[in-house]
Write a protein that holds these residues in place. Structure first.
Motif, PDB file in Angstrom:
ATOM      1  N   HIS A  14      61.341  71.807  11.305  1.00 32.01           N
ATOM      2  CA  HIS A  14      60.222  70.920  11.639  1.00 32.01           C
ATOM      3  C   HIS A  14      58.898  71.471  11.137  1.00 32.01           C
ATOM      4  O   HIS A  14      58.721  72.683  11.028  1.00 32.01           O
ATOM      5  CB  HIS A  14      60.147  70.724  13.160  1.00 32.01           C
ATOM      6  CG  HIS A  14      61.342  70.005  13.717  1.00 32.01           C
ATOM      7  ND1 HIS A  14      61.706  70.082  15.039  1.00 32.01           N
ATOM      8  CD2 HIS A  14      62.255  69.196  13.126  1.00 32.01           C
ATOM      9  CE1 HIS A  14      62.802  69.346  15.239  1.00 32.01           C
ATOM     10  NE2 HIS A  14      63.146  68.805  14.089  1.00 32.01           N
ATOM     11  N   ASP A  55      59.666  71.347   2.688  1.00 31.26           N
ATOM     12  CA  ASP A  55      59.842  69.982   2.181  1.00 31.26           C
ATOM     13  C   ASP A  55      61.132  69.848   1.388  1.00 31.26           C
ATOM     14  O   ASP A  55      61.807  68.819   1.453  1.00 31.26           O
ATOM     15  CB  ASP A  55      58.641  69.573   1.318  1.00 31.26           C
ATOM     16  CG  ASP A  55      57.427  69.173   2.160  1.00 31.26           C
ATOM     17  OD1 ASP A  55      57.595  69.008   3.384  1.00 31.26           O
ATOM     18  OD2 ASP A  55      56.332  69.036   1.593  1.00 31.26           O
ATOM     19  N   GLY A  88      55.042  71.640  12.094  1.00 30.31           N
ATOM     20  CA  GLY A  88      54.080  71.405  13.167  1.00 30.31           C
ATOM     21  C   GLY A  88      52.646  71.595  12.716  1.00 30.31           C
ATOM     22  O   GLY A  88      51.732  71.014  13.283  1.00 30.31           O
ATOM     23  N   CYS A  89      52.424  72.437  11.704  1.00 31.45           N
ATOM     24  CA  CYS A  89      51.036  72.656  11.277  1.00 31.45           C
ATOM     25  C   CYS A  89      50.900  72.749   9.765  1.00 31.45           C
ATOM     26  O   CYS A  89      49.831  72.509   9.234  1.00 31.45           O
ATOM     27  CB  CYS A  89      50.449  73.901  11.944  1.00 31.45           C
ATOM     28  SG  CYS A  89      51.096  75.478  11.355  1.00 31.45           S
ATOM     29  N   GLU A  90      51.959  73.140   9.085  1.00 27.73           N
ATOM     30  CA  GLU A  90      51.938  73.304   7.627  1.00 27.73           C
ATOM     31  C   GLU A  90      50.903  74.325   7.169  1.00 27.73           C
ATOM     32  O   GLU A  90      50.469  74.303   6.022  1.00 27.73           O
ATOM     33  CB  GLU A  90      51.724  71.956   6.908  1.00 27.73           C
ATOM     34  CG  GLU A  90      52.870  70.989   7.143  1.00 27.73           C
ATOM     35  CD  GLU A  90      52.661  69.663   6.442  1.00 27.73           C
ATOM     36  OE1 GLU A  90      53.219  69.506   5.348  1.00 27.73           O
ATOM     37  OE2 GLU A  90      51.938  68.794   6.979  1.00 27.73           O
ATOM     38  N   HIS A  91      50.455  75.196   8.089  1.00 29.12           N
ATOM     39  CA  HIS A  91      49.643  76.307   7.632  1.00 29.12           C
ATOM     40  C   HIS A  91      50.017  77.632   8.288  1.00 29.12           C
ATOM     41  O   HIS A  91      49.193  78.520   8.433  1.00 29.12           O
ATOM     42  CB  HIS A  91      48.138  76.003   7.719  1.00 29.12           C
ATOM     43  CG  HIS A  91      47.674  75.536   9.080  1.00 29.12           C
ATOM     44  ND1 HIS A  91      47.418  74.212   9.362  1.00 29.12           N
ATOM     45  CD2 HIS A  91      47.409  76.204  10.225  1.00 29.12           C
ATOM     46  CE1 HIS A  91      47.022  74.093  10.632  1.00 29.12           C
ATOM     47  NE2 HIS A  91      47.009  75.287  11.170  1.00 29.12           N
ATOM     48  N   THR A  94      66.741  68.088   8.145  1.00 29.63           N
ATOM     49  CA  THR A  94      65.484  67.772   8.837  1.00 29.63           C
ATOM     50  C   THR A  94      65.327  68.525  10.159  1.00 29.63           C
ATOM     51  O   THR A  94      64.367  68.285  10.890  1.00 29.63           O
ATOM     52  CB  THR A  94      65.393  66.253   9.096  1.00 29.63           C
ATOM     53  OG1 THR A  94      66.580  65.847   9.785  1.00 29.63           O
ATOM     54  CG2 THR A  94      65.269  65.473   7.803  1.00 29.63           C
ATOM     55  N   MET A 111      52.043  69.976 -13.509  1.00 30.28           N
ATOM     56  CA  MET A 111      52.260  69.796 -12.075  1.00 30.28           C
ATOM     57  C   MET A 111      53.525  68.977 -11.811  1.00 30.28           C
ATOM     58  O   MET A 111      54.237  69.223 -10.850  1.00 30.28           O
ATOM     59  CB  MET A 111      51.049  69.063 -11.482  1.00 30.28           C
ATOM     60  CG  MET A 111      51.042  69.054  -9.987  1.00 30.28           C
ATOM     61  SD  MET A 111      49.401  68.719  -9.339  1.00 30.28           S
ATOM     62  CE  MET A 111      49.038  67.084  -9.973  1.00 30.28           C
ATOM     63  N   ARG A 118      54.966  72.890  -6.823  1.00 28.05           N
ATOM     64  CA  ARG A 118      54.137  72.906  -5.617  1.00 28.05           C
ATOM     65  C   ARG A 118      54.890  72.513  -4.357  1.00 28.05           C
ATOM     66  O   ARG A 118      54.324  72.530  -3.277  1.00 28.05           O
ATOM     67  CB  ARG A 118      52.949  71.970  -5.791  1.00 28.05           C
ATOM     68  CG  ARG A 118      53.331  70.514  -5.977  1.00 28.05           C
ATOM     69  CD  ARG A 118      52.096  69.651  -6.093  1.00 28.05           C
ATOM     70  NE  ARG A 118      52.403  68.257  -6.386  1.00 28.05           N
ATOM     71  CZ  ARG A 118      51.495  67.292  -6.347  1.00 28.05           C
ATOM     72  NH1 ARG A 118      50.242  67.576  -6.049  1.00 28.05           N
ATOM     73  NH2 ARG A 118      51.834  66.055  -6.640  1.00 28.05           N
ATOM     74  N   LYS A 119      56.141  72.153  -4.488  1.00 21.69           N
ATOM     75  CA  LYS A 119      56.867  71.693  -3.294  1.00 21.69           C
ATOM     76  C   LYS A 119      57.223  72.879  -2.403  1.00 21.69           C
ATOM     77  O   LYS A 119      57.762  73.882  -2.867  1.00 21.69           O
ATOM     78  CB  LYS A 119      58.131  70.952  -3.704  1.00 21.69           C
ATOM     79  CG  LYS A 119      58.792  70.225  -2.547  1.00 21.69           C
ATOM     80  CD  LYS A 119      59.730  69.140  -3.034  1.00 21.69           C
ATOM     81  CE  LYS A 119      59.876  68.046  -1.989  1.00 21.69           C
ATOM     82  NZ  LYS A 119      60.590  66.885  -2.477  1.00 21.69           N
ATOM     83  N   THR A 120      56.938  72.744  -1.127  1.00 20.44           N
ATOM     84  CA  THR A 120      57.241  73.853  -0.218  1.00 20.44           C
ATOM     85  C   THR A 120      58.750  73.921   0.045  1.00 20.44           C
ATOM     86  O   THR A 120      59.477  72.934  -0.116  1.00 20.44           O
ATOM     87  CB  THR A 120      56.527  73.691   1.136  1.00 20.44           C
ATOM     88  OG1 THR A 120      57.050  72.529   1.791  1.00 20.44           O
ATOM     89  CG2 THR A 120      55.017  73.574   0.956  1.00 20.44           C
ATOM     90  N   ARG A 163      63.999  69.651   3.810  1.00 20.86           N
ATOM     91  CA  ARG A 163      64.001  68.390   4.546  1.00 20.86           C
ATOM     92  C   ARG A 163      64.281  67.186   3.650  1.00 20.86           C
ATOM     93  O   ARG A 163      65.103  66.329   3.981  1.00 20.86           O
ATOM     94  CB  ARG A 163      62.636  68.187   5.245  1.00 20.86           C
ATOM     95  CG  ARG A 163      62.374  69.183   6.392  1.00 20.86           C
ATOM     96  CD  ARG A 163      60.970  68.994   6.969  1.00 20.86           C
ATOM     97  NE  ARG A 163      60.731  67.591   7.283  1.00 20.86           N
ATOM     98  CZ  ARG A 163      61.165  66.984   8.372  1.00 20.86           C
ATOM     99  NH1 ARG A 163      61.837  67.674   9.275  1.00 20.86           N
ATOM    100  NH2 ARG A 163      60.927  65.707   8.569  1.00 20.86           N
TER     101      ARG A 163
END
Lengths: 785, 162
Positions: free
Chosen positions: B40, B28, B42-45, B37, B1, B23-25, B31
């Motif tokens: 943005h 991310d 707002g929900c991460e899903h 940055t 990991m 695993r880093k999106t 940003r």
């Protein structure tokens, strides 16, 4: 009028936009600092349980973890206080971390700081919390049953307060509520259910705390609507001097009230930063937001109205049960109190009685949200009016006309104890009816029904109380906050103007709006006015903090502070021009001798002299600045009317909005472009709560709506085109005639839609008495044959 | 990991390289690792659309992609839209028509609009709604966003005609 006059009322493009449209805004999540570490919070998976112990040893061993806190580490740390303490309300507070017991799913139990948010969240999985689950109560009905599990043992039961609002007249004399009902030709009764929903800003909460080793002070960058109040509360919780805390607010991605409250995480980041001597960051994720940031609105209302044959509403009485959630959060009781004093709406109803019962449940605490108890009252009042009209066989518009407070009856003392400043309620209704062509809609309704089109027309009239104050009135109702806003204006030696405001912009365009007011008052270019906000070390203390409808108070403070500075300019200018001050006027960006425009100094000339101070009038102090703290003389009452036209599909229960007309009157308007945006956004949010949004719990107190796939925000498909019309009735109380307007759009959508759907389904006797009005709800109300 | 992977990609026309956990999106990485940055979360899903970026020219949700999946691809963010001091017509229109309030959804809204107008220069209101249906705005009520898109379309058409 010159280009530098008349800034109030101008459709100015926002100065806030340039960074935001380029991705150069600075939101809390965008902040970074050397040595910064990241916090994550362990939350209760149980709605109600004894917390037997929390073992953090494995989490502490994970590489990259720096510190872990549980309630055992918080000796000497206080609870967040309840700000609204109605007389007789039971004691409560918000613990920073749960001790001995958890009371809702999402309640903070432990917190971790690690090298990254990823590692901090890994560490949460290694914390072993031991719970002994208890029976839960998830609605007010079960919370009030004999033998119900008690959430706050010290209370003895789940009732936080029973508060009675006796209807009174201007002299404080009670009306005759029993007489009104005895004299009624008809009595309409209803049980209304207002759904649990909330502001849900697109930006979640966010914090960065930084401990300063030199001063032992703390700087907190916070997505708070209320930096000064946050500072005051943090000082009390952390037990440190208020002067050692500086709260700064970066760009906020919306707030809508939920960022007005203080939360456990605010204290946690500060504590970690003190312990580690490093900056600590926490950005709430969306799941946490839905289960950890305050909810709002949920009420059960049992109300009845006494109606005369001619449509006169003789009286309203009943009870409201407010679902407060597990703790009284900040102003938790406040919205229900506002509902309880507001049910007479904009009508001349003199006989009134309302009981407000605050009830604890094993759910997220309920608190501030745009509208603050008003939309809940509007739903009830406007549904009662509609039912009253049906009961006596009159058109609902006619019953409203019959009962409106008339324009010449202000100030009006409402039976709930409010003083209404000004209004023209009939004009707003007539304008809305005319725009929607009400008579024609009524004529065509029967014909459409014959063709199988079930079209309904629903009216929702509203009043929007804003500009809370004067401060002593807040004291009378146990609201431990104040109504004032301060503003400082500094003119620099070159004549440049900077205004300092305690208002926190949440996206409304506050900076543009306040700069317009100052430019207007000084007769200078709008672009030459700087606005400083978002830093408790620079800006005046605010009594109340930012809300959607506080610009009126802040604008009034700027008007008054500008007067102080202009008066000083006149005194200094008169001295330099060798004229008497009474012969000198401030005009078009400078001072001049009346009738002799050639004898003139610009504001810059005066400022230069004021700072050099070589030649000032006797007794005049150097520099050119002024401060004014404006405590509102009285509340301001904005108002308006919405009319919704809907078609209801009998097969699916789907509600299609055919037209949506809005008439709003918020007093003097500073920037029409921004007012349109505020009203439209408020209506959209109101429609969300009316049609889609609800925090849903199962019988065990598990929150089922923990993502945007379950908690449905209105998308571009659900929000109809809004036909917006603005009227202006100025407030006699506010300098400038301003009233609050940022919340106004929220008030009527629920009422207008419930009335419209009930109207469409009149042939079936369907009454829509709850929100959200989902297809499922409508379908379930229809007869099944 | 914890193994770091080297990812080479193109961001706003410039070659970039990040060292990230698997695993880093992508959001991310943009940003935190590249300092962009303006994207943005707002929900991460994958529902709100605030994190929308252009991935090989197509709008995607950067919270639903891992950074390692962007290796060899071209990513466009809000920061790459203006040409120096000259704003993109869509950026100008959002300000002119008050299509933003808090500005949190705005980068995603603007990029989704840029993509729409590239393929459909004169969209109908329904086409605008279809294109922006996956971008949530909590402030505006969308009416002025629709006007912004229409304004941008008109400005771009007249720009082409010149």
């Amino acid at each position: 009028m010159s280009a530098n006059e008349g800034w109030i009322g101008r459709r100015v493009q926002r100065r806030e936009d340039l960074p935001l449209i380029q991705g150069k805004g600075r939101f809390a999540a965008d902040l970074t600092m050397p040595d910064m570490v990241h916090m994550a919070v362990l939350r209760s998976p149980h709605a109600h349980a004894r917390l037997l112990g929390v073992d953090t040893s494995k989490a502490r061993e994970l590489p990259g973890v720096f510190d872990v806190l549980t309630s055992a580490d918080l000796d000497g740390i206080g609870e967040f206080p309840v700000l609204w303490q109605l007389p007789g309300q039971k004691a409560s507070g918000i613990p920073v971390l749960a001790r001995d017991k958890v009371r809702y799913v999402g309640e903070p139990v432990a917190a971790v700081v690690a090298v990254s948010r990823y590692v901090a969240e890994d560490a949460l999985e290694l914390i072993e919390a031991d719970y002994d689950p208890l029976p839960t109560v998830v609605d007010v009905e079960s919370a009030l049953k004999a033998g119900a599990p008690v959430i706050n043992e010290a209370w003895g039961d789940n009732v936080a307060i029973r508060h009675i609002v006796p209807g009174i007249d201007a002299t404080g004399k009670a009306g005759d509520i029993d007489g009104a009902f005895a004299a009624a030709d008809a009595v309409v009764k209803a049980r209304f259910k207002i759904n649990r929903f909330s502001g849900v800003p697109l930006e979640t909460r966010g914090l960065v705390a930084s401990h300063d080793p030199l001063t032992h002070g703390l700087t907190l960058w916070s997505s708070s609507q209320v930096a000064h109040k946050q500072r005051t509360q943090l000082a009390s919780v952390l037990g440190v001097p208020e002067s050692s805390i500086r709260v700064m607010t970066p760009n906020l991605g919306g707030g809508f009230g939920v960022k007005w409250d203080c939360y456990p995480e605010d204290a946690l980041v500060c504590l970690f930063s003190q312990r580690l001597q490093r900056p600590v960051k926490w950005i709430e994720d969306r799941r946490e937001h839905l289960m950890g940031t305050v909810h709002a609105r949920e009420q059960v209302q049992e109300l009845e109205a006494a109606v005369a044959r001619d449509g006169t509403i003789l009286g309203i009485r009943g009870k409201i049960w407010a679902d407060l959630g597990a703790h009284i959060h900040s102003v938790g009781i406040g919205p229900a109190w506002v509902t309880g004093v507001s049910l007479t709406g904009q009508y001349r109803i003199k006989n009134y009685y309302c009981e407000v019962i605050g009830v604890a449940t094993n759910k997220v605490p309920s608190s501030t949200f745009r509208g603050f108890g008003g939309p809940e009252a509007t739903f009830a009042t406007e549904r009662l009016i509609e039912k009253a009209a049906r009961a006596v066989g009159l058109d609902p518009a006619e019953v409203r006309r019959k009962n409106f407070i008339q324009p010449d009856e202000f100030p009006w003392f409402s039976a709930g104890g409010g003083v209404f400043d000004s209004g023209n309620y009939p004009a707003a209704l007539e304008k809305a009816l005319e725009e929607v062509d009400y008579d024609h809609l009524r004529e065509e309704q029967a014909g459409l029904r014959a063709k199988g089109v079930y079209r309904g027309i629903g009216i929702g009239c509203y009043i929007h109380t804003s500009g809370f104050g004067p401060s002593f009135i807040l004291g009378l109702v146990g609201y431990n906050t104040s109504g004032y806003e301060g503003s400082s204006i500094k003119v620099d030696p070159q004549g440049g103007i900077t205004i300092y405001t305690g208002m926190i912009p949440l996206g409304q365009g506050t900076e543009t709006t306040l700069a317009q007011v100052a430019a207007d008052q000084f007769g200078v270019d709008f672009n030459d006015v700087r606005v400083v906000w978002g830093d408790t070390s620079q800006t005046p203390y605010t009594g109340f903090g930012s809300a959607g409808s506080r610009s009126n108070v802040a604008a009034a403070a700027i008007l008054k502070a500008a007067e102080v500075v202009r008066d000083k300019s006149i005194r200094i200018g008169a001295h330099l021009l060798e004229a008497a001050p009474e012969d000198v006027v401030y005009e078009n960006g400078g001072v001049q001798v009346k009738g002799s425009p050639e004898k003139r100094l610009t504001l810059g000339d005066v400022a230069k002299a004021a700072y050099l101070a070589h030649n000032l009038p006797k007794g005049e102090l150097p520099t050119l600045e002024g401060t004014y703290v404006y405590d509102p003389a009285m509340f301001t009452i904005a108002f308006g009317c919405h009319v919704a036209v809907v078609d209801v599909d009998l097969e699916t229960g789907e509600v299609k909005i055919v037209r949506y007309v809005v008439v709003d009157d918020s007093g003097t308007i500073i920037n029409p472009l921004l007012v349109e945006g505020q009203i439209q956004g408020g209506v959209a949010m109101g429609l969300g709560g009316a049609l889609l949004e609800e925090f849903v719990y199962d019988e065990n107190g598990q929150l089922l709506t923990t993502s945007f796939m379950d908690y449905l925000l209105p998308s571009i498909h659900e929000v109809p085109h809004m036909e917006l019309h603005q009227q202006v009735t100025v407030s006699p109380h506010t300098p400038g005639g301003f009233k609050g307007m940022g919340e106004a759009g929220m008030f009527s959508p629920g009422a207008a839609l419930a009335n419209a759907v009930s109207d469409a389904l009149l042939p079936f006797g369907v009454e829509v008495d709850r929100m959200p009005i989902t297809s499922n709800l409508v379908w379930s109300l229809l007869p099944k044959s | 990991m914890n193994t770091l992977h080297t990812v080479r990609l193109t961001v706003n026309g410039t070659a970039a390289e990040v060292m990230v956990e698997a695993r880093k999106t992508l959001a991310d990485a943009l940003r935190e690792d590249l300092g962009l940055t303006g994207t943005h979360l707002g929900c991460e899903h994958g529902v709100c659309g605030a994190c929308t970026v252009l991935f090989d020219g197509n709008p995607v949700r950067s919270c639903l992609l891992f950074a390692v999946q962007a290796a060899g691809h071209e990513v466009g963010t809000i920061e790459g839209l203006a040409r120096g001091d000259e704003l993109h017509p869509v950026q100008r229109a959002f300000s002119e028509f008050h299509g933003l309030q808090c500005g949190f959804c705005t980068p995603g809204m603007i990029l989704a609009t840029v993509d729409l107008l590239e393929h459909t220069p004169q969209p109908s209101e329904d086409e605008i709604k279809e294109a922006l249906g996956g971008n949530i705005c909590r402030c505006t009520g969308y009416q002025k966003i629709i006007e912004s898109v229409q304004g941008a379309a008109a400005a771009m058409a007249s720009g082409l005609a010149k």
